[in-house]
Design a protein around this motif. Sequence first.
Motif, PDB file in Angstrom:
ATOM      1  N   UNK A  32       0.832  -1.215   0.029  1.00  0.00           N
ATOM      2  CA  UNK A  32       0.102   0.106  -0.139  1.00  0.00           C
ATOM      3  C   UNK A  32       0.833   1.247  -0.222  1.00  0.00           C
ATOM      4  N   UNK A  34       0.517   5.460   1.172  1.00  0.00           N
ATOM      5  CA  UNK A  34      -0.177   6.629   1.759  1.00  0.00           C
ATOM      6  C   UNK A  34       0.237   7.889   1.360  1.00  0.00           C
ATOM      7  N   UNK A  36       0.152  11.872   2.909  1.00  0.00           N
ATOM      8  CA  UNK A  36      -0.199  12.720   4.013  1.00  0.00           C
ATOM      9  C   UNK A  36      -0.072  14.137   3.822  1.00  0.00           C
ATOM     10  N   UNK A  46      -4.077  12.308   6.702  1.00  0.00           N
ATOM     11  CA  UNK A  46      -4.153  11.455   5.653  1.00  0.00           C
ATOM     12  C   UNK A  46      -4.777  12.060   4.443  1.00  0.00           C
ATOM     13  N   UNK A  49      -5.154   6.618   0.728  1.00  0.00           N
ATOM     14  CA  UNK A  49      -4.381   5.229   0.928  1.00  0.00           C
ATOM     15  C   UNK A  49      -4.616   4.559  -0.594  1.00  0.00           C
TER      16      UNK A  49
END
Lengths: 112, 114
Positions: A32, A34, A36, A46, A49
């Motif tokens: 995965x 992410x 931010x 966040x 994702x």
Amino acid sequence: ILNVEQSPQSLHVQEGDSTNFTCSFPSSNFYALHWYRWETAKSPEALFVMTLNGDEKKKGRISATLNTKEGYSYLYIKGSQPEDSATYLCASYSGGYQKVTFGTGTKLQVIP
Amino acid sequence: DGGITQSPKYLFRKEGQNVTLSCEQNLNHDAMYWYRQDPGQGLRLIYYSQIVNDFQKGDIAEGYSVSREKKESFPLTVTSAQKNPTAFYLCASSPGLAGMYEQFFGPGTRLTVL
């Protein structure tokens, strides 16, 4: 330890300009990614994702794409506003590795 | 409002002293994390905990200790064995394992060793 790289390190744009940043990560064993946003004097928040190759996510004027085969993700901001000024972090998660590894961030300054 | 709190915001410590940083969350999250930030570097993981009474070392655990006696709390102790403790410390939580879930961060504690 994974090597997650972000470019550019910093960026100044005029209000109304569109911009984009890059996050590069090891493509092997990917799980995965992410994104931010970290504004000064606040906590990181966040944005996205992303898990699947070809993923595209959008939140208002901000969008992101993911290429897991070549190991990169782009974050786009359309029509930058001063409130978009922040450091944008990406973080990669590798399967079987119980944690996320962060890049050093891209610091965006939007000039009114 | 749900969220993560860290205290204190600023902390000063003399060399050779242990110090404990507080992290509390009321999000009912299972997983909690401690990160350290140094100038020019990304967030680096110190320790993480997936459930109560269980925690794992991260990439830079030497000189640090943690406990997870309650779901809501994950305090970090910086011991005198940590050679360069001056840094900004962030606590985070997520509903489950990192990766599939976004992390929620506290406001951070800036530790300075005098």
